[in-house]
Design a protein around this motif. Structure first.
Motif, PDB file in Angstrom:
ATOM      1  N   VAL A 124      41.291  50.461  48.079  1.00  0.00           N
ATOM      2  CA  VAL A 124      40.128  49.946  48.654  1.00  0.00           C
ATOM      3  C   VAL A 124      40.224  49.423  50.010  1.00  0.00           C
ATOM      4  CG1 VAL A 124      38.758  47.922  48.169  1.00  0.00           C
ATOM      5  CG2 VAL A 124      39.513  49.342  46.241  1.00  0.00           C
ATOM      6  N   ARG A 125      39.074  49.484  50.810  1.00  0.00           N
ATOM      7  CA  ARG A 125      38.995  49.015  52.130  1.00  0.00           C
ATOM      8  C   ARG A 125      38.550  47.483  51.963  1.00  0.00           C
ATOM      9  NH1 ARG A 125      35.676  54.235  54.612  1.00  0.00           N
ATOM     10  NH2 ARG A 125      37.358  55.607  53.927  1.00  0.00           N
ATOM     11  N   LEU A 126      38.734  46.868  53.200  1.00  0.00           N
ATOM     12  CA  LEU A 126      38.145  45.515  53.255  1.00  0.00           C
ATOM     13  C   LEU A 126      36.540  45.605  53.151  1.00  0.00           C
ATOM     14  CD1 LEU A 126      40.216  44.089  55.979  1.00  0.00           C
ATOM     15  CD2 LEU A 126      40.701  43.676  53.509  1.00  0.00           C
ATOM     16  N   HIS A 127      36.048  46.636  53.585  1.00  0.00           N
ATOM     17  CA  HIS A 127      34.664  46.727  53.796  1.00  0.00           C
ATOM     18  C   HIS A 127      34.459  48.086  52.983  1.00  0.00           C
ATOM     19  CE1 HIS A 127      33.730  43.043  55.661  1.00  0.00           C
ATOM     20  NE2 HIS A 127      34.849  43.398  56.527  1.00  0.00           N
ATOM     21  N   ASP A 128      34.207  48.196  51.789  1.00  0.00           N
ATOM     22  CA  ASP A 128      34.069  49.481  50.894  1.00  0.00           C
ATOM     23  C   ASP A 128      32.866  49.665  50.271  1.00  0.00           C
ATOM     24  OD1 ASP A 128      34.723  51.737  49.173  1.00  0.00           O
ATOM     25  OD2 ASP A 128      36.780  50.985  49.501  1.00  0.00           O
ATOM     26  N   ALA A 129      32.227  50.801  50.897  1.00  0.00           N
ATOM     27  CA  ALA A 129      30.793  51.319  50.282  1.00  0.00           C
ATOM     28  C   ALA A 129      30.972  51.846  48.845  1.00  0.00           C
ATOM     29  CB  ALA A 129      30.151  52.108  51.284  1.00  0.00           C
ATOM     30  N   ARG A 130      31.981  51.981  48.405  1.00  0.00           N
ATOM     31  CA  ARG A 130      32.255  52.638  47.112  1.00  0.00           C
ATOM     32  C   ARG A 130      32.132  51.454  46.191  1.00  0.00           C
ATOM     33  NH1 ARG A 130      37.785  55.026  47.172  1.00  0.00           N
ATOM     34  NH2 ARG A 130      37.975  52.936  48.059  1.00  0.00           N
ATOM     35  N   ALA A 131      32.713  50.266  46.304  1.00  0.00           N
ATOM     36  CA  ALA A 131      32.796  48.944  45.536  1.00  0.00           C
ATOM     37  C   ALA A 131      31.428  48.574  45.420  1.00  0.00           C
ATOM     38  CB  ALA A 131      33.861  48.086  46.122  1.00  0.00           C
ATOM     39  N   ALA A 132      30.755  48.565  46.665  1.00  0.00           N
ATOM     40  CA  ALA A 132      29.179  48.000  46.939  1.00  0.00           C
ATOM     41  C   ALA A 132      28.462  48.787  45.780  1.00  0.00           C
ATOM     42  CB  ALA A 132      28.805  47.957  48.108  1.00  0.00           C
ATOM     43  N   ARG A 133      28.536  50.009  45.783  1.00  0.00           N
ATOM     44  CA  ARG A 133      27.822  51.024  44.901  1.00  0.00           C
ATOM     45  C   ARG A 133      28.045  50.897  43.383  1.00  0.00           C
ATOM     46  NH1 ARG A 133      24.434  52.792  42.661  1.00  0.00           N
ATOM     47  NH2 ARG A 133      23.498  55.028  42.668  1.00  0.00           N
ATOM     48  N   LEU A 134      29.206  50.586  43.147  1.00  0.00           N
ATOM     49  CA  LEU A 134      29.514  50.229  41.635  1.00  0.00           C
ATOM     50  C   LEU A 134      28.940  48.968  41.392  1.00  0.00           C
ATOM     51  CD1 LEU A 134      33.287  51.910  41.833  1.00  0.00           C
ATOM     52  CD2 LEU A 134      31.287  52.645  40.530  1.00  0.00           C
ATOM     53  N   ARG A 135      29.218  47.863  42.173  1.00  0.00           N
ATOM     54  CA  ARG A 135      28.559  46.800  41.694  1.00  0.00           C
ATOM     55  C   ARG A 135      26.818  46.872  41.716  1.00  0.00           C
ATOM     56  NH1 ARG A 135      32.401  44.428  45.500  1.00  0.00           N
ATOM     57  NH2 ARG A 135      30.911  44.495  47.173  1.00  0.00           N
ATOM     58  N   GLU A 136      26.206  47.513  42.690  1.00  0.00           N
ATOM     59  CA  GLU A 136      24.948  47.937  42.499  1.00  0.00           C
ATOM     60  C   GLU A 136      24.546  48.464  41.118  1.00  0.00           C
ATOM     61  OE1 GLU A 136      22.973  51.287  44.863  1.00  0.00           O
ATOM     62  OE2 GLU A 136      22.622  49.652  45.961  1.00  0.00           O
ATOM     63  N   ILE A 144      41.557  48.812  42.892  1.00  0.00           N
ATOM     64  CA  ILE A 144      43.181  48.786  43.170  1.00  0.00           C
ATOM     65  C   ILE A 144      43.046  48.252  44.796  1.00  0.00           C
ATOM     66  CG2 ILE A 144      45.419  49.714  43.489  1.00  0.00           C
ATOM     67  CD1 ILE A 144      44.102  49.688  40.590  1.00  0.00           C
ATOM     68  N   GLY A 145      43.486  47.028  45.024  1.00  0.00           N
ATOM     69  CA  GLY A 145      43.129  46.239  46.329  1.00  0.00           C
ATOM     70  C   GLY A 145      42.079  45.699  46.073  1.00  0.00           C
ATOM     71  N   HIS A 146      41.508  44.878  47.235  1.00  0.00           N
ATOM     72  CA  HIS A 146      40.514  44.060  47.086  1.00  0.00           C
ATOM     73  C   HIS A 146      39.816  44.129  48.453  1.00  0.00           C
ATOM     74  CE1 HIS A 146      43.601  41.052  47.986  1.00  0.00           C
ATOM     75  NE2 HIS A 146      42.261  40.486  48.954  1.00  0.00           N
ATOM     76  N   THR A 147      38.397  43.747  48.403  1.00  0.00           N
ATOM     77  CA  THR A 147      37.642  43.919  49.316  1.00  0.00           C
ATOM     78  C   THR A 147      37.458  42.296  50.229  1.00  0.00           C
ATOM     79  OG1 THR A 147      35.617  43.300  48.280  1.00  0.00           O
ATOM     80  CG2 THR A 147      36.091  45.717  48.703  1.00  0.00           C
ATOM     81  N   ALA A 148      36.782  42.356  51.297  1.00  0.00           N
ATOM     82  CA  ALA A 148      36.923  40.927  51.743  1.00  0.00           C
ATOM     83  C   ALA A 148      36.204  40.045  50.972  1.00  0.00           C
ATOM     84  CB  ALA A 148      36.195  41.091  53.430  1.00  0.00           C
ATOM     85  N   ASP A 149      35.201  40.247  50.367  1.00  0.00           N
ATOM     86  CA  ASP A 149      34.702  39.633  49.348  1.00  0.00           C
ATOM     87  C   ASP A 149      35.200  39.537  48.035  1.00  0.00           C
ATOM     88  OD1 ASP A 149      33.831  41.719  49.088  1.00  0.00           O
ATOM     89  OD2 ASP A 149      31.654  41.392  48.928  1.00  0.00           O
ATOM     90  N   ALA A 150      36.603  39.052  48.021  1.00  0.00           N
ATOM     91  CA  ALA A 150      37.317  39.402  47.061  1.00  0.00           C
ATOM     92  C   ALA A 150      36.886  38.606  45.671  1.00  0.00           C
ATOM     93  CB  ALA A 150      38.635  38.941  47.115  1.00  0.00           C
ATOM     94  N   GLY A 151      36.178  37.816  45.382  1.00  0.00           N
ATOM     95  CA  GLY A 151      35.983  37.054  44.422  1.00  0.00           C
ATOM     96  C   GLY A 151      34.821  37.677  43.298  1.00  0.00           C
ATOM     97  N   ILE A 152      34.072  38.806  43.818  1.00  0.00           N
ATOM     98  CA  ILE A 152      32.856  39.078  43.069  1.00  0.00           C
ATOM     99  C   ILE A 152      33.042  40.294  42.168  1.00  0.00           C
ATOM    100  CG2 ILE A 152      31.270  38.171  44.977  1.00  0.00           C
ATOM    101  CD1 ILE A 152      30.952  40.975  45.775  1.00  0.00           C
ATOM    102  N   SER A 153      34.373  40.986  42.345  1.00  0.00           N
ATOM    103  CA  SER A 153      34.620  42.136  41.205  1.00  0.00           C
ATOM    104  C   SER A 153      36.214  42.045  40.908  1.00  0.00           C
ATOM    105  CB  SER A 153      34.397  43.636  41.917  1.00  0.00           C
ATOM    106  OG  SER A 153      35.258  43.442  43.134  1.00  0.00           O
ATOM    107  N   SER A 154      36.497  42.563  39.717  1.00  0.00           N
ATOM    108  CA  SER A 154      37.922  42.444  39.226  1.00  0.00           C
ATOM    109  C   SER A 154      38.806  43.674  40.049  1.00  0.00           C
ATOM    110  CB  SER A 154      37.976  42.907  37.860  1.00  0.00           C
ATOM    111  OG  SER A 154      37.440  41.955  36.976  1.00  0.00           O
ATOM    112  N   TRP A 155      40.023  43.104  40.265  1.00  0.00           N
ATOM    113  CA  TRP A 155      41.085  44.095  41.072  1.00  0.00           C
ATOM    114  C   TRP A 155      42.358  43.588  40.714  1.00  0.00           C
ATOM    115  CZ3 TRP A 155      43.827  40.703  43.645  1.00  0.00           C
ATOM    116  CH2 TRP A 155      43.383  39.481  44.348  1.00  0.00           C
ATOM    117  N   VAL A 156      43.336  44.635  41.009  1.00  0.00           N
ATOM    118  CA  VAL A 156      44.615  44.507  41.161  1.00  0.00           C
ATOM    119  C   VAL A 156      45.253  44.668  42.341  1.00  0.00           C
ATOM    120  CG1 VAL A 156      46.888  45.385  39.913  1.00  0.00           C
ATOM    121  CG2 VAL A 156      44.784  45.072  38.377  1.00  0.00           C
ATOM    122  N   ASP A 157      46.040  43.991  42.862  1.00  0.00           N
ATOM    123  CA  ASP A 157      46.627  44.290  44.109  1.00  0.00           C
ATOM    124  C   ASP A 157      47.979  43.947  44.311  1.00  0.00           C
ATOM    125  OD1 ASP A 157      46.684  45.244  46.529  1.00  0.00           O
ATOM    126  OD2 ASP A 157      44.976  43.717  47.577  1.00  0.00           O
TER     127      ASP A 157
END
Length: 335
Positions: A124-136, A144-157
């Motif tokens: 995952v990138r710090l600003h990841d369009a894929r994560a945003a699309r999945l949340r949407e 695996i890894g977390h975005t800059a807005d780390a608190g809004i989805s589950s991750w392992v890093d």
């Protein structure tokens, strides 16, 4: 025996049997007991497809593999294998899906086609369009890894920032005053790839805190690049005595360059970093390093995803792993 035969023997509809097995709709206790008695007498065990149909699920998860490069590194391949193993323990199948560039349509089919129950998103990138699309889309997923807005989805890093800092402190404690970082490729930094960025941040901050002369370079994920990178570093900074790396694929080349240039490890040069255990043990002598816990990361990711599939409304959870440095044979007091 199939669900239809169970329904016939119990004197109910097929849908009633399905509801009794899945719990999706209320079935009277009397009817449920009658169905279960038929099942017990027949020794019926629903297969995976039948269970999936009854549950309204596919019993398949997608593993979205990296967009950052065309070739998976050994750690990434190990992670893929570990996810498949962990998913099997949950009776889940794994669908591999590439993403990035020409593969974006494949990723979109995963999101919109409902062919899977959830997604594990690698690299995952710090600003990841894929994560945003999945949340949407409200698709359950674990990054695996977390975005800059780390608190809004589950991750392992993996705590690359802290682990690289620990490597710097380890070298400083041994008296090394001039050190370098061999990071991942430059395009990874430019794309906001989390581990590369956090490795650089941890290295820079720790070196500054210890008053060290520090140089950071990027290197392609291959042995030949590692050899060239190490040679260039020592040409530019002949006073270097220690190295930290997060680029395991470059390690064989780093080793060759040090040997060719007469920098015996660890008597004349110390090497440490954050790499997979296999690569650490293949280095000569074995590399002092924080070993990437590939299997544990996969296990935790699959467990988290299975929980989110079963309970989509549950709050996001975060797992940050920080393995200790395994002291092997590549670090020694500065000469």
């Amino acid at each position: 025996m199939n669900i239809g035969e169970i329904a016939r023997r119990a004197g109910v509809s097929r849908s009633t049997v399905s509801y009794a097995l899945s719990g999706k709709r209320a079935v009277s206790d009397l009817t449920r007991r009658r169905i279960l008695r038929v099942i017990e007498e027949a020794g019926y065990r629903p297969n995976a497809s039948a269970r999936a149909l009854a549950e309204g699920r596919t019993r398949t998860i997608a593993l979205v593999i990296p967009p950052a490069g065309s070739q998976l590194t050994p750690i990434q391949l190990g992670f893929v294998a570990s996810v498949v193993t962990a998913a099997g323990r949950h009776e889940l199948d794994v669908l591999l899906s590439p993403s990035g560039g020409e593969h974006d349509r494949s990723f979109e089919r995963i999101v919109t086609g409902r062919r899977v129950d959830g997604v594990i998103l690698m690299e995952v990138r710090l600003h990841d369009a894929r994560a945003a699309r999945l949340r949407e889309s409200a698709m359950p997923f674990v990054a695996i890894g977390h975005t800059a807005d780390a608190g809004i989805s589950s991750w392992v890093d993996l705590d690359y920032e802290g682990l690289v800092a620990n490597c710097v402190h380890h070298l400083a404690d041994l008296g090394h005053r001039t050190i370098a970082l061999v990071n991942r490729p430059e395009e990874f930094l430019n794309l906001g790839y989390g581990p590369a960025r956090r490795a650089l941040d941890g290295f820079t901050a720790a070196a500054a805190a210890r008053g060290l002369a520090a140089t950071a370079v990027c290197c392609a994920d291959e042995a030949m690049a590692g050899e060239t990178c190490m040679q260039d570093l020592l040409t530019a900074r002949p006073d270097l005595t220690g190295l930290v790396t997060v680029n395991e694929a470059a390690l064989p080349g780093v080793e060759r360059a040090l040997r060719r240039l007469g920098r015996a490890v660890p008597s004349r040069f110390s090497v440490t970093g954050v790499v997979g255990r296999h690569w650490a043990e293949e280095f000569h002598p074995p590399l002092t390093a924080a070993d990437v816990p590939v299997a544990e990361m996969a296990d935790r990711a699959v467990d988290l995803l299975a929980e989110h599939i079963s309970a989509p409304a549950e709050a996001a959870r975060h797992v940050l792993l920080s393995p200790p440095i395994s002291l092997r044979a590549t670090t020694a007091p500065a000469g």
